[in-house]
Design an enzyme around this catalytic site. Structure first.
Site, mmCIF file in Angstrom:
data_model
loop_
_atom_site.group_PDB
_atom_site.id
_atom_site.type_symbol
_atom_site.label_atom_id
_atom_site.label_comp_id
_atom_site.label_asym_id
_atom_site.label_seq_id
_atom_site.Cartn_x
_atom_site.Cartn_y
_atom_site.Cartn_z
ATOM 1 N N HIS A 214 0.816 -1.220 0.000
ATOM 2 C CA HIS A 214 0.000 0.000 0.000
ATOM 3 C C HIS A 214 0.847 1.266 0.000
ATOM 4 O O HIS A 214 0.337 2.362 -0.238
ATOM 5 C CB HIS A 214 -0.983 0.008 1.187
ATOM 6 C CG HIS A 214 -0.349 0.268 2.524
ATOM 7 N ND1 HIS A 214 0.021 -0.727 3.400
ATOM 8 C CD2 HIS A 214 -0.038 1.440 3.153
ATOM 9 C CE1 HIS A 214 0.519 -0.206 4.494
ATOM 10 N NE2 HIS A 214 0.496 1.122 4.373
ATOM 11 N N ASP A 246 0.376 -7.798 2.072
ATOM 12 C CA ASP A 246 0.694 -6.387 1.847
ATOM 13 C C ASP A 246 2.203 -6.163 1.760
ATOM 14 O O ASP A 246 2.810 -5.532 2.635
ATOM 15 C CB ASP A 246 0.082 -5.562 2.977
ATOM 16 C CG ASP A 246 0.199 -4.058 2.741
ATOM 17 O OD1 ASP A 246 0.401 -3.667 1.576
ATOM 18 O OD2 ASP A 246 0.095 -3.303 3.723
ATOM 19 N N GLY A 321 3.315 6.188 7.980
ATOM 20 C CA GLY A 321 4.688 6.536 7.619
ATOM 21 C C GLY A 321 5.665 5.472 8.067
ATOM 22 O O GLY A 321 6.742 5.301 7.484
ATOM 23 N N ASN A 322 5.303 4.712 9.144
ATOM 24 C CA ASN A 322 6.101 3.566 9.570
ATOM 25 C C ASN A 322 5.904 2.368 8.638
ATOM 26 O O ASN A 322 6.715 1.433 8.645
ATOM 27 C CB ASN A 322 5.721 3.139 10.986
ATOM 28 C CG ASN A 322 6.495 3.881 12.053
ATOM 29 O OD1 ASN A 322 5.934 4.697 12.770
ATOM 30 N ND2 ASN A 322 7.784 3.606 12.156
ATOM 31 N N SER A 323 4.826 2.378 7.871
ATOM 32 C CA SER A 323 4.494 1.238 7.023
ATOM 33 C C SER A 323 5.650 0.892 6.089
ATOM 34 O O SER A 323 6.215 1.766 5.426
ATOM 35 C CB SER A 323 3.247 1.548 6.194
ATOM 36 O OG SER A 323 2.119 1.675 7.025
ATOM 37 N N GLY A 376 -5.996 -23.653 -3.340
ATOM 38 C CA GLY A 376 -7.393 -23.531 -3.747
ATOM 39 C C GLY A 376 -8.405 -24.058 -2.757
ATOM 40 O O GLY A 376 -9.394 -24.699 -3.157
#
Length: 478
Positions: A214, A246, A321-323, A376
């Site tokens: 993200h 992510d 901002g730490n992401s 699956g």
């Protein structure tokens, strides 16, 4: 002989005063013989004299002294003994008034030192023979830390561990700035701003950077700006986006960059020290926060309804901002990638385990497309609650089920369907690795690549089966 008057005796009337200077009389004066120089070793001891028992003010011997060493007479008649005075207490400084005939000072000192050396040597031999010298003595606590003997484990001070870990991993942490089209929406349900700031960590010296999906998703022309802690800035490009969770990979064409040590998340323990490094709010670059590992295997749901699974939970402060920045352990090794924070609470942050990120990291360095294996199925990890709800006979495994949703848990024409997996099956292990709360099925599957064939131990209606599954490639729209 002219006698001197006895001191203190009264004079008779008409007697002649011999001290009257108006008369011409011859008055004998006493002039004592000079004392010999004292011996250098003993105070006031005349050389060649024998020890005497006399003390100050004691009566003189009644027998005449020998000529040797005798002092002059005081003019008293020989027949009249001197008056006996009582002897006062002898001063301490006069304790030794006679010559001693023993060994000299040097000899005494030498003997004393020799005795001390022999005594100390004997003591050391005894202590060595009894093993007392080999014992480790524990020290008492001093300040906030406790020192122990050399054979005891060393207690690591927490503040020192944070300082060392930050110094080790910090140079490899980067700030990532993106520019994108305003109004776009990410798959995680959030609006992509015109520009944004996140974090990342360099894991390969040739310019490979791991960050969050993200953070870079929607970057214009897949271009981002990368800034190092030392102030250097480079243009980077988004190499690939993870289809499972992510994560994303950014590439900078710059050699010899600082690199972080990549650890492992499998052996992490609840309560151990962890440190988050990043650029919170886009303003406070390369900030360091610390906390503990609060939980493992956490699942969260983002605004779009998509779930991110198998996360690490920490109370180390994680802010926007730490992401994409690293979560490191006390040694400075990366154990996770910071990804989210619970907005309706305080002190609850989440990170993706580094073991889940490792396969795509290796793929990028090898120049391969980022892919994930796919089986699956839908499943629930078995715990006591799931066991009781479905009346299961095992405590661990992956129960193939949709839960409360309708339909089949096995995706049609998927690798699982082709291998014969059915609803209600319990997957016990994969390639001999047990499936449990610490090792859920999806976390084990990421260790493999698409097209790998694995063996699954399956429990079906009380009978254990072994099925072979050839893994597929996870679709990007899942």
């Amino acid at each position: 002989m002219n006698d001197e008057p006895t001191p203190g005796a009264p004079q008779g009337a008409g007697s002649t005063d011999p001290l009257d200077d108006t008369q011409r009389v011859d008055v004998p004066r006493y002039s004592p013989t000079p004392d010999p120089r004292p011996d250098a070793r003993w105070a006031w001891a005349a050389p060649g004299t024998q020890p005497q028992a006399d003390r100050w003010y004691q009566p003189a011997p009644t027998e005449p002294p020998s000529a040797t060493g005798a002092g002059p007479a005081w003019g008293s008649p020989a027949a009249t003994p001197p008056p006996a005075y009582s002897s006062p207490v002898q001063p301490a400084t006069t304790a030794t008034t006679r010559r001693r005939t023993g060994a000299g000072v040097g000899t005494v000192v030498t003997a004393s030192l020799l005795s001390a050396v022999l005594a100390a040597g004997g003591t050391a031999v005894v202590l060595d023979r009894t093993g007392a010298l080999d014992r480790t003595v524990a020290q008492s606590p001093t300040g906030s830390t406790q020192q122990t003997g050399a054979q005891q484990p060393v207690t690591i001070d927490e503040s020192s561990a944070v300082i060392d870990a930050a110094a080790k991993a910090g140079p490899a942490v980067v700030k990532i700035t993106t520019t994108s089209g305003a109004g776009d929406t990410s798959p995680f349900g959030t609006e992509i701003p015109a520009s944004g700031i996140g974090s990342g960590v360099i894991y390969d010296a040739s310019g490979w950077i791991l960050t969050n999906r993200h953070v870079v998703e929607g970057a214009q022309d897949r271009q981002v700006q990368v800034e190092l802690k030392d102030g250097r800035q480079f243009q980077g490009r988004v190499y690939g986006i993870d289809t499972l969770t992510d994560l994303a990979i950014v590439k900078v064409d710059e050699p010899d960059l600082p690199v972080a040590t990549i650890g492992t998340s499998d052996g992490l323990k609840i309560g151990q020290l962890v440190i988050a490094i990043g650029s919170p709010l886009g303003m406070y670059s390369f900030s360091v926060t610390s906390g503990i590992l609060s939980g493992k295997g956490r699942d969260i749901q983002v605004d779009s309804g998509q779930r991110i699974t198998n996360l690490l939970q920490t109370d180390a402060a994680i802010n926007p901002g730490n992401s994409g920045g690293p979560l490191v352990d006390a040694t400075g090794a990366v154990v996770g990638i910071n990804t989210a924070v619970a907005t309706d609470s305080s002190g609850i942050g989440f990170a993706i385990p580094i073991d889940i990120a490792r396969p795509i990291m290796d793929q990028a360095v090898a120049g391969e497309t980022l892919t994930r294996p796919w089986i699956g199925i839908r499943f629930e990890s078995i715990d006591q609650k799931v066991k009781a709800a479905y009346d299961l006979t095992v405590d661990n495994g992956a129960y193939v089920s949709t839960g409360t949703a309708n339909g089949s848990a096995v995706v049609e024409d998927s690798p699982a369907a082709k291998a014969g997996i059915q609803d209600g099956d319990v997957i016990l292990s994969i390639n001999g690795i047990q499936v449990d709360q610490e090792h859920p099925l999806d976390a084990l599957l990421v260790q493999f690549k698409p097209d790998d064939t694995v063996k699954l131990d399956v429990l079906r209606d009380g009978t254990q089966l072994t099925l072979e599954v050839t893994l597929g490639t996870r679709p990007s729209n899942l």
